[in-house]
Motif scaffolding. Structure first.
Motif, PDB file in Angstrom:
ATOM      1  N   ILE A 516      -9.175  -5.856 -44.418  1.00  0.00           N
ATOM      2  CA  ILE A 516      -9.867  -5.561 -43.161  1.00  0.00           C
ATOM      3  C   ILE A 516      -9.073  -6.141 -41.991  1.00  0.00           C
ATOM      4  N   ASP A 517      -8.895  -5.338 -40.955  1.00  0.00           N
ATOM      5  CA  ASP A 517      -8.265  -5.777 -39.705  1.00  0.00           C
ATOM      6  C   ASP A 517      -9.162  -5.365 -38.545  1.00  0.00           C
ATOM      7  N   THR A 518      -9.439  -6.299 -37.647  1.00  0.00           N
ATOM      8  CA  THR A 518     -10.243  -5.988 -36.471  1.00  0.00           C
ATOM      9  C   THR A 518      -9.586  -6.578 -35.231  1.00  0.00           C
ATOM     10  N   THR A 519      -9.775  -5.902 -34.117  1.00  0.00           N
ATOM     11  CA  THR A 519      -9.290  -6.391 -32.822  1.00  0.00           C
ATOM     12  C   THR A 519     -10.321  -6.051 -31.759  1.00  0.00           C
ATOM     13  N   ILE A 520     -10.617  -7.016 -30.896  1.00  0.00           N
ATOM     14  CA  ILE A 520     -11.476  -6.793 -29.736  1.00  0.00           C
ATOM     15  C   ILE A 520     -10.737  -7.306 -28.509  1.00  0.00           C
ATOM     16  N   THR A 521     -10.634  -6.469 -27.477  1.00  0.00           N
ATOM     17  CA  THR A 521      -9.885  -6.816 -26.267  1.00  0.00           C
ATOM     18  C   THR A 521     -10.705  -6.472 -25.038  1.00  0.00           C
ATOM     19  N   GLY A 522     -10.802  -7.422 -24.116  1.00  0.00           N
ATOM     20  CA  GLY A 522     -11.371  -7.158 -22.808  1.00  0.00           C
ATOM     21  C   GLY A 522     -10.256  -7.107 -21.776  1.00  0.00           C
ATOM     22  N   PHE A 523     -10.381  -6.200 -20.810  1.00  0.00           N
ATOM     23  CA  PHE A 523      -9.305  -6.048 -19.821  1.00  0.00           C
ATOM     24  C   PHE A 523      -9.885  -5.743 -18.449  1.00  0.00           C
ATOM     25  N   ARG A 524      -9.083  -6.052 -17.469  1.00  0.00           N
ATOM     26  CA  ARG A 524      -9.419  -5.720 -16.079  1.00  0.00           C
ATOM     27  C   ARG A 524      -8.134  -5.683 -15.282  1.00  0.00           C
ATOM     28  N   PHE A 525      -8.003  -4.716 -14.383  1.00  0.00           N
ATOM     29  CA  PHE A 525      -6.951  -4.784 -13.383  1.00  0.00           C
ATOM     30  C   PHE A 525      -7.466  -4.246 -12.063  1.00  0.00           C
ATOM     31  N   ASP A 526      -6.974  -4.900 -11.003  1.00  0.00           N
ATOM     32  CA  ASP A 526      -7.415  -4.620  -9.639  1.00  0.00           C
ATOM     33  C   ASP A 526      -6.223  -4.194  -8.796  1.00  0.00           C
ATOM     34  N   PHE A 527      -6.334  -3.023  -8.174  1.00  0.00           N
ATOM     35  CA  PHE A 527      -5.372  -2.596  -7.159  1.00  0.00           C
ATOM     36  C   PHE A 527      -5.843  -3.133  -5.811  1.00  0.00           C
ATOM     37  N   ASP A 528      -4.910  -3.690  -5.049  1.00  0.00           N
ATOM     38  CA  ASP A 528      -5.308  -4.188  -3.738  1.00  0.00           C
ATOM     39  C   ASP A 528      -4.754  -3.361  -2.586  1.00  0.00           C
ATOM     40  N   ASN A 529      -3.789  -2.480  -2.847  1.00  0.00           N
ATOM     41  CA  ASN A 529      -3.273  -1.644  -1.751  1.00  0.00           C
ATOM     42  C   ASN A 529      -2.737  -0.322  -2.293  1.00  0.00           C
ATOM     43  N   LYS A 530      -3.538   0.319  -3.105  1.00  0.00           N
ATOM     44  CA  LYS A 530      -3.144   1.579  -3.725  1.00  0.00           C
ATOM     45  C   LYS A 530      -2.867   2.626  -2.646  1.00  0.00           C
ATOM     46  N   LEU A 531      -1.769   3.357  -2.835  1.00  0.00           N
ATOM     47  CA  LEU A 531      -1.413   4.397  -1.880  1.00  0.00           C
ATOM     48  C   LEU A 531      -2.334   5.604  -2.051  1.00  0.00           C
ATOM     49  N   GLU A 532      -2.898   6.057  -0.942  1.00  0.00           N
ATOM     50  CA  GLU A 532      -3.786   7.211  -0.959  1.00  0.00           C
ATOM     51  C   GLU A 532      -3.298   8.262   0.029  1.00  0.00           C
ATOM     52  N   VAL A 534      -4.079  10.850   2.737  1.00  0.00           N
ATOM     53  CA  VAL A 534      -5.175  11.071   3.680  1.00  0.00           C
ATOM     54  C   VAL A 534      -5.291  12.547   4.015  1.00  0.00           C
ATOM     55  N   ASN A 535      -4.254  13.104   4.641  1.00  0.00           N
ATOM     56  CA  ASN A 535      -4.177  14.540   4.918  1.00  0.00           C
ATOM     57  C   ASN A 535      -2.735  14.875   5.255  1.00  0.00           C
ATOM     58  N   GLN A 536      -2.458  16.153   5.508  1.00  0.00           N
ATOM     59  CA  GLN A 536      -1.083  16.592   5.719  1.00  0.00           C
ATOM     60  C   GLN A 536      -0.486  16.017   7.001  1.00  0.00           C
ATOM     61  N   LEU A 537      -1.332  15.733   7.982  1.00  0.00           N
ATOM     62  CA  LEU A 537      -0.832  15.179   9.240  1.00  0.00           C
ATOM     63  C   LEU A 537      -0.586  13.675   9.134  1.00  0.00           C
ATOM     64  N   VAL A 538      -1.510  12.964   8.509  1.00  0.00           N
ATOM     65  CA  VAL A 538      -1.393  11.511   8.403  1.00  0.00           C
ATOM     66  C   VAL A 538      -0.466  11.114   7.262  1.00  0.00           C
ATOM     67  N   GLY A 539      -0.575  11.832   6.138  1.00  0.00           N
ATOM     68  CA  GLY A 539       0.236  11.503   4.972  1.00  0.00           C
ATOM     69  C   GLY A 539      -0.408  10.415   4.137  1.00  0.00           C
ATOM     70  N   PHE A 540       0.380   9.406   3.723  1.00  0.00           N
ATOM     71  CA  PHE A 540      -0.094   8.347   2.845  1.00  0.00           C
ATOM     72  C   PHE A 540      -0.359   7.065   3.629  1.00  0.00           C
ATOM     73  N   ARG A 541      -1.347   6.324   3.173  1.00  0.00           N
ATOM     74  CA  ARG A 541      -1.628   5.005   3.726  1.00  0.00           C
ATOM     75  C   ARG A 541      -1.970   4.050   2.591  1.00  0.00           C
ATOM     76  N   ASN A 542      -1.710   2.750   2.836  1.00  0.00           N
ATOM     77  CA  ASN A 542      -2.107   1.721   1.872  1.00  0.00           C
ATOM     78  C   ASN A 542      -3.583   1.381   2.097  1.00  0.00           C
ATOM     79  N   LEU A 543      -4.437   2.299   1.683  1.00  0.00           N
ATOM     80  CA  LEU A 543      -5.868   2.117   1.890  1.00  0.00           C
ATOM     81  C   LEU A 543      -6.583   1.648   0.636  1.00  0.00           C
ATOM     82  N   GLY A 544      -6.005   1.932  -0.517  1.00  0.00           N
ATOM     83  CA  GLY A 544      -6.781   1.931  -1.744  1.00  0.00           C
ATOM     84  C   GLY A 544      -6.973   0.584  -2.408  1.00  0.00           C
ATOM     85  N   LYS A 545      -8.210   0.239  -2.641  1.00  0.00           N
ATOM     86  CA  LYS A 545      -8.567  -0.833  -3.556  1.00  0.00           C
ATOM     87  C   LYS A 545      -9.345  -0.184  -4.699  1.00  0.00           C
ATOM     88  N   ALA A 546      -8.988  -0.542  -5.898  1.00  0.00           N
ATOM     89  CA  ALA A 546      -9.641   0.060  -7.056  1.00  0.00           C
ATOM     90  C   ALA A 546      -9.720  -0.963  -8.176  1.00  0.00           C
TER      91      ALA A 546
END
Length: 700
Positions: A516-532, A534-546
């Motif tokens: 018998i082999d078992t594994t249990i793993t808890g995980f978490r990761f946080d983005f603090d400035n994910k690139l999103e 916005v629109n074709q005029l604005v383009g990308f901004r560092n808005l994203g937290k996830a």
């Protein structure tokens, strides 16, 4: 085009058989000329190097035994498991790995979309993909999307999936982890493999997969291997003609008893029709039809690598990896994203890539009261990309270039880690740090506009592994990860910052008995400035937290009353949340909450029976979490599904040769499921229906 591939097949077959004859001839002469002393020396260097060479790499060898001691969530799919499950594509291979989601855009396997732990799988942009430890992405820093997958599964020995933070040793873009495809090693004794696989789809369409391999050590110092893989045929869907050719030549030179040189060169070419996505109306009429007759994908690459390893008497190791490739890929498609509306223009998006990388690494041990293993490494990578978009009017033939961009990237990195071995080596603590410097340059060849984007970042990490008892292993780690600003993003703004995330992971491996082999793993990761975007005029901004968080469990049982039987299951729960921007509080797209895989394998004598299945819960296709599907099918929920594959395999001996035959059925119950399209092809993208897989393999 088809004639060119037929010639490629014949050439590959001739090369394999000729090289096989040469290998056997040279090997035979060496055996006649060598003494018993030389013969014994012939075995010793390879054995010594094999034991020592792998420890300089942080992950180490891709074996189940090594994975159990890794201070993080890790799964290794062995060659035996790949063969017994009848895995034909990377989607089939990774199906049983917890937390990994694969959506095959082509239905054949040459355009997989891979995500880990709720990360968006489209174009595999947020997973670090390696082949033998070398990045496979066309531009590993500037364009992380895997829009060309220069690999075929027959050339793979095993697949190593390390989820969670490994940023210190492997660089940027691995918030979801690392997937390393390990190719077949050069055997010591000259040998040859021929394999033919036929996939039979509804309607009688066939996909042929022809594979040949020959290799071995021609004398006590030099090993050579040639692999050739050709795919040709069509799936059940209309407009799905597929032609793939993959040639790989590897060499292994044992320079001395303490040093070696490994080198490889690959040529990969693919020319394919793409059936594309369907509107809901067209999907309900016939999910195997294609309403996108203009969609094609072509790509080719020449890739090379050269590695020097030296092993000192003190146990220190020096490794110097060099790699590069020259690649091109092109999507051709209509200008209408709605598949039921005829296009007026044919568009194409060709890309040309030139990439070179070099990475020296030195590992040594200290024993001044506390045993330590210290690794020092550096990397330089140069990327050059020519990026075009053009269009041609179907009515008049008028041609227009809408984009002509040039990108250049110079990336520098160095890293240091120090493993402290305590409590009689039961406790290993590894702090580490990596520094990344990325200098991105952009020029618009149509307007003359140009800009640059420098990025600098420190990526610290900490890994802890503790062998609490003979059957309990505890682990925890935390890393900071980054994904540099991408080539297309800099065209909107030069002051963007790299995406950054913090990874946390903790788990336990418990083997209450030998069965018998078992594994249990808890995980978490946080983005603090994910690139999103916005629109074709604005383009990308560092808005994203996830935020991504969840739990993974794995369980394997080999019941004693039934020798040869193995039952395995893996479950992943993922919870995601957008924590800033317009859709704050909503789930991230393409992030199902539940994933459950199951595998039943039974070995009896020369027979093997395998049944494996995957359940995937539903998810949203957009950040707004839209629940009502639109008319084109580009937005709406992605329904849950369950799919099963089955295969029976038989091995026999004939005239001192091993013959392996297998019969499999993929999508056993002909499940009707889909995901939403990618890039230009928006709508419902059908997954393959039921197909029969027949294979025969001859090992000489």
């Amino acid at each position: 085009m088809r004639a060119n591939f037929q010639r490629a097949v014949h050439t590959a077959i001739k090369l394999v058989f000729v090289s096989n004859t040469v290998l056997y001839s040279i090997s035979g002469l060496a055996e006649q000329a060598g003494s018993e002393k030389n013969a014994s020396r012939k075995d010793e260097p390879e054995k010594t190097l094999e034991e020592v060479a792998v420890s300089a790499d942080w992950l180490g060898p891709a074996t189940s035994k090594t994975a159990k001691k890794h201070p993080g969530a890790r799964s290794v799919i062995t060659h035996q498991e790949i063969s017994e499950s009848g895995s034909r594509t990377v989607e089939d291979v990774l199906r049983t790995v917890p937390g990994v989601r694969v959506m095959d855009e082509s239905g054949v396997g040459f355009l997989p979309n891979i995500g880990i732990r709720g990360l968006n799988p489209l174009r595999s942009e947020q997973v670090l993909m390696l082949v033998d430890g070398i990045p496979i992405t066309l531009a590993p820093y500037g364009q992380t999307g895997l829009s060309l997958f220069p690999l075929t599964m027959n050339s793979i020995e095993s697949v190593d999936v390390a989820r969670g933070g490994v940023a210190v040793h492997y660089g940027p873009n691995n918030v979801g982890g690392v997937i390393n495809f390990v190719t077949k090693r050069i055997p010591h004794k000259p040998s040859m493999t021929f394999k033919e696989t036929l996939s039979v789809f509804s309607g009688g369409n066939l996909l042929a997969d022809t594979y040949l391999r020959t290799g071995g050590f021609v004398n006590e110092k030099l090993g050579l291997q040639l692999q050739a893989n050709i795919l040709n045929g069509q799936t059940a869907r209309e407009h799905s003609r597929t032609e793939v050719g993959n040639l790989m030549l590897d060499s292994h030179w044992l320079v001395t008893d303490r040093s070696e040189v490994k080198a490889g060169i690959q040529y990969y070419k693919t020319q394919n029709q793409l059936p594309g996505a369907l509107t809901p109306k067209s999907y309900e009429q016939d999910r195997n039809q294609s309403t996108r007759p203009l969609d094609y994908f072509n790509g080719d690459t020449v890739r090379g690598n050269l590695t020097y390893n030296h092993f000192f008497d003190s146990g220190a190791e020096f490794s110097w990896i060099n790699f590069g490739h020259r690649s091109s890929r092109e999507f051709r498609f209509g200008n209408s994203t709605n598949a039921d509306i005829p296009s007026t223009n044919e568009q194409s998006a060709p890309r040309d890539f030139k990439v070179y990388g070099t990475e020296p690494r030195f590992t040594f041990h200290l024993n001044s009261g506390i045993r330590q293993k210290i690794s020092l490494g550096a990397r330089y990578m140069r990327e050059e990309v020519d990026y075009l978009v053009d269009s041609r009017s179907l009515a008049t033939g008028a041609y227009n270039v809408t984009r002509n961009w040039r990108f250049e990237n110079d990336a520098y990195a160095f890293y240091l880690s120090d493993t402290f071995m305590l409590l009689d080596n039961k406790l290993k603590i590894t702090p580490g740090i990596r520094h990344e410097q990325v200098d991105l340059f952009y020029r618009n060849n149509l307007t003359g506009a140009q800009t640059s984007n420098p990025a600098r970042d420190w990526l610290p990490g900490l890994d802890i592994g503790y062998q609490a008892s003979s059957n309990v292993f505890l682990f925890a780690n935390t890393h900071k990860s980054m994904r540099p600003v991408q080539f297309t993003q800099i065209t909107f703004s030069a002051d963007l910052a790299s995406e950054r995330a913090k990874n946390y992971e903790a788990g336990i491996r418990w083997a209450p008995s030998a069965n018998i082999d078992t594994t249990i793993t808890g995980f978490r990761f946080d983005f603090d400035n994910k690139l999103e975007f916005v629109n074709q005029l604005v383009g990308f901004r560092n808005l994203g937290k996830a935020r991504h968080q969840g739990i993974e469990t794995e369980f394997a049982w080999r019941p004693e009353p039934v020798p040869g039987l193995e039952l395995a299951t893996a479950y992943t729960f993922v919870n995601t949340e957008q924590r800033s921007g317009q859709f704050m509080g909503k789930e991230l797209p393409m992030a199902p909450h539940h994933q459950l895989s199951q595998r039943v394998n039974y070995r009896s004598g020369n027979w093997n029976w395998n049944l494996n299945g995957l359940y995937q819960s539903d998810s949203f296709s957009d950040g707004a979490n839209t629940v009502t599907e639109n008319a084109s099918g580009s937005i709406g929920p992605i329904p849950s599904f369950t799919v099963w594959n089955a295969q029976v395999t038989h091995k026999s001996r004939w005239n001192k040769k091993t013959i392996t035959t297998s019969l499999g059925i993929n999508n056993l119950f002909d499940k009707d499921y889909y995901f939403r399209g990618v890039d230009y092809s928006q709508g419902r993208l059908p997954s393959p229906g039921r197909s029969a897989i027949l294979a025969i393999q001859l090992d000489i």
